[in-house]
Design a protein around this motif. Structure first.
Motif, mmCIF file in Angstrom:
data_model
loop_
_atom_site.group_PDB
_atom_site.id
_atom_site.type_symbol
_atom_site.label_atom_id
_atom_site.label_comp_id
_atom_site.label_asym_id
_atom_site.label_seq_id
_atom_site.Cartn_x
_atom_site.Cartn_y
_atom_site.Cartn_z
ATOM 1 N N LEU A 1 -48.460 -97.502 -18.473
ATOM 2 C CA LEU A 1 -48.220 -98.874 -18.899
ATOM 3 C C LEU A 1 -48.466 -99.787 -17.709
ATOM 4 O O LEU A 1 -47.756 -99.713 -16.712
ATOM 5 C CB LEU A 1 -46.776 -99.011 -19.388
ATOM 6 C CG LEU A 1 -46.298 -100.366 -19.852
ATOM 7 C CD1 LEU A 1 -46.886 -100.703 -21.209
ATOM 8 C CD2 LEU A 1 -44.775 -100.390 -19.935
ATOM 9 N N ALA A 2 -49.491 -100.637 -17.784
ATOM 10 C CA ALA A 2 -49.836 -101.501 -16.653
ATOM 11 C C ALA A 2 -50.059 -100.664 -15.410
ATOM 12 O O ALA A 2 -49.582 -100.978 -14.327
ATOM 13 C CB ALA A 2 -48.748 -102.535 -16.390
ATOM 14 N N TYR B 1 -46.122 -107.041 -19.846
ATOM 15 C CA TYR B 1 -45.683 -105.653 -19.739
ATOM 16 C C TYR B 1 -44.172 -105.479 -19.688
ATOM 17 O O TYR B 1 -43.642 -104.529 -20.294
ATOM 18 C CB TYR B 1 -46.381 -104.967 -18.565
ATOM 19 C CG TYR B 1 -47.846 -104.757 -18.853
ATOM 20 C CD1 TYR B 1 -48.256 -103.787 -19.769
ATOM 21 C CD2 TYR B 1 -48.817 -105.543 -18.254
ATOM 22 C CE1 TYR B 1 -49.595 -103.608 -20.074
ATOM 23 C CE2 TYR B 1 -50.165 -105.365 -18.544
ATOM 24 C CZ TYR B 1 -50.544 -104.394 -19.453
ATOM 25 O OH TYR B 1 -51.875 -104.226 -19.752
ATOM 26 N N ILE C 1 -45.875 -105.061 -11.512
ATOM 27 C CA ILE C 1 -46.142 -105.864 -12.711
ATOM 28 C C ILE C 1 -46.047 -107.353 -12.405
ATOM 29 O O ILE C 1 -44.985 -107.862 -12.080
ATOM 30 C CB ILE C 1 -45.158 -105.502 -13.834
ATOM 31 C CG1 ILE C 1 -45.272 -104.018 -14.181
ATOM 32 C CG2 ILE C 1 -45.436 -106.333 -15.070
ATOM 33 C CD1 ILE C 1 -44.267 -103.574 -15.217
ATOM 34 N N VAL D 1 -45.823 -97.439 -14.211
ATOM 35 C CA VAL D 1 -46.134 -98.860 -14.115
ATOM 36 C C VAL D 1 -46.482 -99.204 -12.673
ATOM 37 O O VAL D 1 -45.891 -98.677 -11.732
ATOM 38 C CB VAL D 1 -44.960 -99.746 -14.585
ATOM 39 C CG1 VAL D 1 -44.681 -99.541 -16.061
ATOM 40 C CG2 VAL D 1 -43.707 -99.465 -13.778
ATOM 41 N N ASN E 1 -52.824 -100.189 -23.735
ATOM 42 C CA ASN E 1 -53.642 -101.367 -23.460
ATOM 43 C C ASN E 1 -54.705 -101.107 -22.397
ATOM 44 O O ASN E 1 -55.044 -101.996 -21.620
ATOM 45 C CB ASN E 1 -52.784 -102.569 -23.052
ATOM 46 C CG ASN E 1 -53.547 -103.880 -23.203
ATOM 47 O OD1 ASN E 1 -54.383 -104.025 -24.099
ATOM 48 N ND2 ASN E 1 -53.297 -104.833 -22.331
#
Length: 350
Positions: free
Chosen positions: A134-135, A89, A84, A81, A157
């Motif tokens: 993720l992100a 997220y 964020i 990540v 995503n």
């Protein structure tokens, strides 16, 4: 005091108990203990029960790293990540982590403000069962390093063109197109867009779909604010600059919800205008605060739970075969109509 010291010593002794100690006590080999603890069907039921009972009596706690070496699996899922700023997220992270825990998988999180490439050497030492971005962004050549080390990669995503990695995304292009069509149907004529991170596939696809929908509706090109990121501050500054460039703007589509919240606050607090009477605002994600009365944000809801289900499906595939061919999933979003935009009734799914 003596009792406390003795208790401390006992706890220390328990923490050092190994499969070798259990093997001696149970009168079997180390490999038999390892297989019994892993519930290997090759081990006879009576032997497995004896080993498990002895391990319980001795207070054995398994070292999942050591067990991973024996099983040729680490039992680790690495989550990458970036910094964020999008609340979407953290919501995903909580739900996904709980699902992984139920699968008895251990989560390790790698963070970075700029990218995750610096974490690759550390990750390769751990040899996770799977890596999930993720992100986070990563270049295709770094993704190839995972392939070379036989570590499957799942992009959440987002996707990277030409990369050998599974990708699980909302259909961002269709979502952007749907927003443009519904704004046009509802009588809005002077549209705008506030970008997030320009290079992110989510931003690129949402803008592309928005432009397609505007063109198909016969409206003029939107005013676009570029050069930002997926943050509240970017939405606030972007709205200020958009209005300075064109005061005819009557609707703004934002690359995500947190940008939309920033844009809405700018309209009300700095421009002295009303949402949606003067300018309509539409976001993307449907994070928890989008439904709060203070925001009441019209947005495209990402199918978070379905996307997480797909992540689990991919992990199970890779557990069976680490060399399984990566798959891509593009899942439809849903337009959630609230008070930040006066949209006419009609189709709400795409």
């Amino acid at each position: 005091m003596v009792d406390a010291e003795q208790k401390s010593i006992k706890q220390s002794d328990i923490s050092r108990i190994t499969v070798k100690d259990i093997a001696v006590e149970a009168g079997v080999s180390v490999s038999t203990v390892s297989r019994a603890l892993a519930n290997d069907p090759v081990i006879a039921k009576e032997t497995r029960e004896r080993v498990m009972m002895k391990a319980k009596e001795m207070g054995y706690r398994p070292n999942f790293f050591a067990r991973g070496l024996i099983r040729q699996r680490s039992g680790v899922v690495a989550l990458f990540v970036n910094n964020i700023t999008n609340p979407f997220y953290p919501e995903v992270l909580v739900k996904l982590s709980r699902r992984l825990q139920k699968m008895k998988l251990h989560t390790m999180i790698f963070t970075s403000d700029d990218g995750v490439e610096d974490s690759v050497p550390a990750l390769q030492e751990i040899n996770p069962d799977v890596a999930i971005l993720l992100a986070a962004t990563m270049k295709a050549d770094y993704l190839q390093e995972f392939n070379d080390s036989n570590t499957p990669v799942i992009l959440f995503n987002r996707y990277v063109a030409g990369a050998s990695a599974s990708a699980i995304c909302c259909d961002n292009t269709a979502g952007g197109r749907l927003v443009a069509e519904r704004l046009a149907q509802s009588g809005y004529r002077h549209l705008a867009f506030i970008e997030g991170l320009a290079t992110a596939s989510t931003n690129v696809d949402r803008l592309a779909g928005y432009l397609e929908g505007i063109a198909a509706s016969g409206l003029p090109d939107p005013v676009i604010y570029s050069g930002g990121n997926f943050s509240y501050e970017n939405g606030y500054a972007g709205m200020r600059q958009l209005y300075a460039r064109d005061q005819r703007i009557d609707a703004v589509f934002c690359a995500n919800d947190i940008i939309a919240v920033g844009a809405s606050d700018c309209i009300r607090r700095e421009l002295g205008l009303r949402v949606p009477e003067d300018i309509a605002i539409v976001g993307f994600d449907d994070i928890a605060l989008a439904s709060w009365p203070s925001h009441d944000l019209t947005t495209v809801r990402q199918p978070m739970d379905d996307m997480i289900d797909c992540v689990i499906t991919e992990i199970l595939r890779f557990q069976q075969n680490r060399s399984a061919i990566p798959k891509q999933y593009f899942m439809p979003g849903e337009l959630i109509i609230r008070g930040s935009a006066n949209l006419v009734d009609g189709r709400v799914n795409e």
